[in-house]
Motif scaffolding. Structure first.
Motif, mmCIF file in Angstrom:
data_model
loop_
_atom_site.group_PDB
_atom_site.id
_atom_site.type_symbol
_atom_site.label_atom_id
_atom_site.label_comp_id
_atom_site.label_asym_id
_atom_site.label_seq_id
_atom_site.Cartn_x
_atom_site.Cartn_y
_atom_site.Cartn_z
ATOM 1 N N LYS A 66 0.675 -1.237 -0.012
ATOM 2 C CA LYS A 66 -0.001 -0.018 -0.035
ATOM 3 C C LYS A 66 0.982 1.320 0.055
ATOM 4 N N MET A 67 2.041 1.302 0.767
ATOM 5 C CA MET A 67 2.817 2.232 0.696
ATOM 6 C C MET A 67 3.414 2.595 -0.766
ATOM 7 N N LYS A 68 3.596 1.558 -1.430
ATOM 8 C CA LYS A 68 4.064 1.588 -2.819
ATOM 9 C C LYS A 68 2.928 2.198 -3.722
ATOM 10 N N GLU A 69 1.761 1.926 -3.614
ATOM 11 C CA GLU A 69 0.485 2.087 -4.303
ATOM 12 C C GLU A 69 0.157 3.815 -4.080
ATOM 13 N N LEU A 70 0.422 4.196 -2.872
ATOM 14 C CA LEU A 70 -0.119 5.715 -2.466
ATOM 15 C C LEU A 70 1.023 6.583 -2.767
ATOM 16 N N PRO A 71 0.940 7.773 -3.496
ATOM 17 C CA PRO A 71 1.579 8.714 -3.544
ATOM 18 C C PRO A 71 2.398 9.259 -2.391
ATOM 19 N N THR A 72 3.597 9.482 -2.265
ATOM 20 C CA THR A 72 4.088 10.210 -0.911
ATOM 21 C C THR A 72 3.940 11.628 -0.904
ATOM 22 N N ASP A 73 3.763 12.209 0.231
ATOM 23 C CA ASP A 73 3.473 13.802 0.190
ATOM 24 C C ASP A 73 3.471 14.158 1.688
ATOM 25 N N SER A 123 7.297 9.206 -4.646
ATOM 26 C CA SER A 123 6.613 7.839 -4.943
ATOM 27 C C SER A 123 7.631 6.801 -4.627
ATOM 28 N N ILE A 124 7.111 5.599 -4.304
ATOM 29 C CA ILE A 124 8.146 4.475 -3.913
ATOM 30 C C ILE A 124 8.032 3.433 -4.989
ATOM 31 N N ARG A 125 9.013 3.077 -5.489
ATOM 32 C CA ARG A 125 9.163 2.048 -6.690
ATOM 33 C C ARG A 125 8.741 0.444 -6.010
ATOM 34 N N VAL A 126 8.945 -0.297 -7.079
ATOM 35 C CA VAL A 126 8.471 -1.562 -6.857
ATOM 36 C C VAL A 126 9.664 -2.310 -5.975
ATOM 37 N N ASP A 127 10.844 -1.758 -6.062
ATOM 38 C CA ASP A 127 12.120 -2.309 -5.417
ATOM 39 C C ASP A 127 12.065 -1.750 -3.924
ATOM 40 N N ARG A 185 12.455 1.709 -3.306
ATOM 41 C CA ARG A 185 13.358 2.829 -3.202
ATOM 42 C C ARG A 185 12.345 3.851 -3.345
ATOM 43 N N LYS A 186 12.577 4.808 -2.271
ATOM 44 C CA LYS A 186 11.716 6.126 -2.261
ATOM 45 C C LYS A 186 12.210 7.120 -3.230
ATOM 46 N N LEU A 187 11.456 7.648 -4.164
ATOM 47 C CA LEU A 187 12.214 8.468 -5.126
ATOM 48 C C LEU A 187 11.738 9.963 -4.883
ATOM 49 N N HIS A 188 12.834 10.900 -4.705
ATOM 50 C CA HIS A 188 12.668 12.079 -4.609
ATOM 51 C C HIS A 188 13.848 13.122 -5.162
ATOM 52 N N PRO A 189 14.033 14.320 -5.265
ATOM 53 C CA PRO A 189 15.118 15.027 -5.807
ATOM 54 C C PRO A 189 16.063 14.951 -4.539
ATOM 55 N N MET A 190 17.484 14.770 -5.205
ATOM 56 C CA MET A 190 18.653 15.204 -4.094
ATOM 57 C C MET A 190 19.118 16.547 -4.563
ATOM 58 N N TYR A 191 20.081 17.071 -3.546
ATOM 59 C CA TYR A 191 20.702 18.235 -3.691
ATOM 60 C C TYR A 191 22.207 18.073 -3.958
ATOM 61 N N LEU A 192 22.906 18.891 -4.600
ATOM 62 C CA LEU A 192 24.250 19.042 -4.360
ATOM 63 C C LEU A 192 24.650 20.378 -3.554
ATOM 64 N N PHE A 193 25.081 20.271 -2.570
ATOM 65 C CA PHE A 193 25.579 21.335 -1.557
ATOM 66 C C PHE A 193 26.840 21.660 -1.603
ATOM 67 N N ILE A 204 19.246 17.841 -8.002
ATOM 68 C CA ILE A 204 19.233 16.552 -9.244
ATOM 69 C C ILE A 204 17.848 16.211 -9.278
ATOM 70 N N PRO A 205 17.200 16.105 -10.250
ATOM 71 C CA PRO A 205 15.860 15.440 -10.271
ATOM 72 C C PRO A 205 16.044 14.061 -10.070
ATOM 73 N N ALA A 206 15.023 13.547 -9.639
ATOM 74 C CA ALA A 206 14.843 12.040 -9.127
ATOM 75 C C ALA A 206 15.188 10.919 -10.160
ATOM 76 N N GLU A 207 14.719 11.201 -11.484
ATOM 77 C CA GLU A 207 14.961 10.565 -12.744
ATOM 78 C C GLU A 207 16.563 10.448 -12.991
ATOM 79 N N GLN A 208 17.316 11.232 -12.528
ATOM 80 C CA GLN A 208 18.749 11.460 -12.815
ATOM 81 C C GLN A 208 19.509 10.730 -11.694
ATOM 82 N N VAL A 209 18.962 10.735 -10.486
ATOM 83 C CA VAL A 209 19.915 10.415 -9.452
ATOM 84 C C VAL A 209 19.882 9.017 -8.850
#
Length: 415
Positions: free
Chosen positions: A346-353, A361-365, A367-375, A396-401
């Motif tokens: 259910k955690m994977k099914e529901l969007p995170t906010d 969101s959370i992938r099937v494996d 992995r929680k997906l969110h942006p990361m930052y270079l500080f 750094i967008p989630a799809e890149q990191v």
């Protein structure tokens, strides 16, 4: 070791070295959980007394309690207990606590679990018992790779994301040759490989490596090897107290002054606070959270700091809060906390906010997906108020990191 329940958890919070403890029941059960006589139980398994105590420890317990309070204030309160224990950075100790919690104390979900070796051990027990592990503290990418589980969510960061952000930026800015100093346990081994892959892929080369024992106090022999290598970059693949000590000693040995670039692959705001800006200034690193990012993170931090002895939150504290909040929403939606795999599904099914990581969101494996930052750590002159330590170099967008699903080797992924 005995876990005990207390009507007052405030005293237990103050005892940093306390190995086992518990927090109180929060409120009456919601209708969806009415069929269950027992409360939902959350176990915060963390480092209360050693090198990760500042970045997890008491702060992770406070963050978990805040998540419970915020969930219950939102309108569907549950009967919840929060327990905590110190795993002492020992996988066998952590496994023993996890088994007792689940078998004897009825714990439904284990949170935080810093130290990747500890998390991998606890993850096996949680899967066997069909409960849930919210891995907000460890970083090994194996948790969503070869050791992925239908009972585990990996929330805050991982070695792949940290390596991708920091190493890519350093190589692209001219740091082509690397020498890595690695913490000799599961996290370090995973990060070492991820750093090597990223450095090689972006046109650099790792020309040397040395591994240091966890929680060592003397890095002199390891740093002398790094200095003698003449590598342009000395990559510190460690965390917490090990990072603080190795940076301090590298500065004492004149490594940055001699022209070699010091890169911390894992750096927390508590590390920067301990080091001071004079020592830490200029360091670049990848992270998932900073308290001063936006109005939401600042408002949450204002509530957190007085409960954490005036210390500001690390990304791992933020991860504990956000993962528990999402878990509670999923458990409420399922109507039971008994079947851990069902709650994770259910955690994977529901969007995170949530206010700290916002929508994701959370992938099937797992992995929680969110942006990361270079500080980049500020200079003393740039810092204008308490804990004003970072400049955001880039988002750094989630799809890149995050590592692509096809590369992780997770058995849950059907390609």
């Amino acid at each position: 070791m005995n876990t005990h329940t207390s009507a007052s958890w405030t005293g237990a919070l103050a005892r940093r070295s306390l190995r086992l403890g518990a927090a109180a029941v929060f409120v009456l059960g919601a209708p969806a959980f009415a069929q269950e006589a027992k409360p939902l139980k959350i176990g915060v398994l963390t480092d209360m007394s050693s090198l990760y105590a500042d970045v997890t420890g008491k702060g992770s317990l406070v963050a978990t309690q805040m998540a419970v309070e915020d969930f219950n204030a939102a309108g569907k309160p549950l009967k919840i207990e929060v327990l905590h224990a110190d795993h002492q950075n020992k996988a066998d100790v952590a496994a023993s606590i996890a088994r007792k919690w689940i078998d004897q104390d009825g714990v439904d979900v284990i949170v935080d679990v810093p130290n990747s070796a500890v998390a991998l051990a606890v993850g096996n027990i949680v899967r066997e018992k069909n409960k849930v592990m919210l891995a907000s503290g460890p970083s090994s990418s194996d948790l969503t790779g070869k050791s992925c589980s239908p009972n585990t969510i990996h929330w805050t960061y991982d070695t792949y994301a940290l390596a991708t952000g920091a190493a890519t930026a350093v190589v692209e800015s001219g740091g082509k040759t690397w020498f890595t100093l690695t913490a000799d346990y599961a996290f370090g081994h995973a990060m070492e490989q991820d750093v090597k892959n990223v450095v090689t892929r972006t046109g650099g080369k790792v020309i040397g490596n040395v591994r240091a024992p966890l929680n060592t106090q003397d890095f002199s022999s390891f740093l002398l090897q790094a200095q003698a290598s003449k590598a342009q970059v000395v990559g510190l693949i460690n965390a917490g107290g090990d990072t603080i000590n190795s940076i301090k000693q590298a500065v004492e040995f004149g490594i940055p002054a001699g022209g070699q670039r010091l890169v911390a692959t894992v750096l927390y705001i508590t590390d920067v606070h301990s080091l001071g800006l004079k020592v830490a200034q200029g360091l670049q690193f990848t992270e998932a959270f900073y308290w001063d990012l936006n109005d939401d993170t600042r408002a949450w931090t204002k509530r957190f700091v007085p409960r954490n002895e005036g210390r500001y939150p690390s990304a791992l504290h933020a991860g504990a809060y956000a993962s528990v909040l999402h878990y509670l929403r999923a458990a409420s939606a399922v109507g039971s906390s008994t079947d851990g795999a069902a709650v994770v599904a259910k955690m994977k099914e529901l969007p995170t906010d949530d206010p700290l990581f916002r929508k994701g969101s959370i992938r099937v494996d797992g992995r929680k997906l969110h942006p990361m930052y270079l500080f980049q750590v500020k200079t003393p002159a740039e810092s204008k108020y308490p804990w004003d330590y970072y400049n955001v170099v880039k988002t750094i967008p989630a799809e890149q990191v995050w590592r692509p699903l096809s590369e992780g080797g997770c058995s849950l992924v059907k390609l």
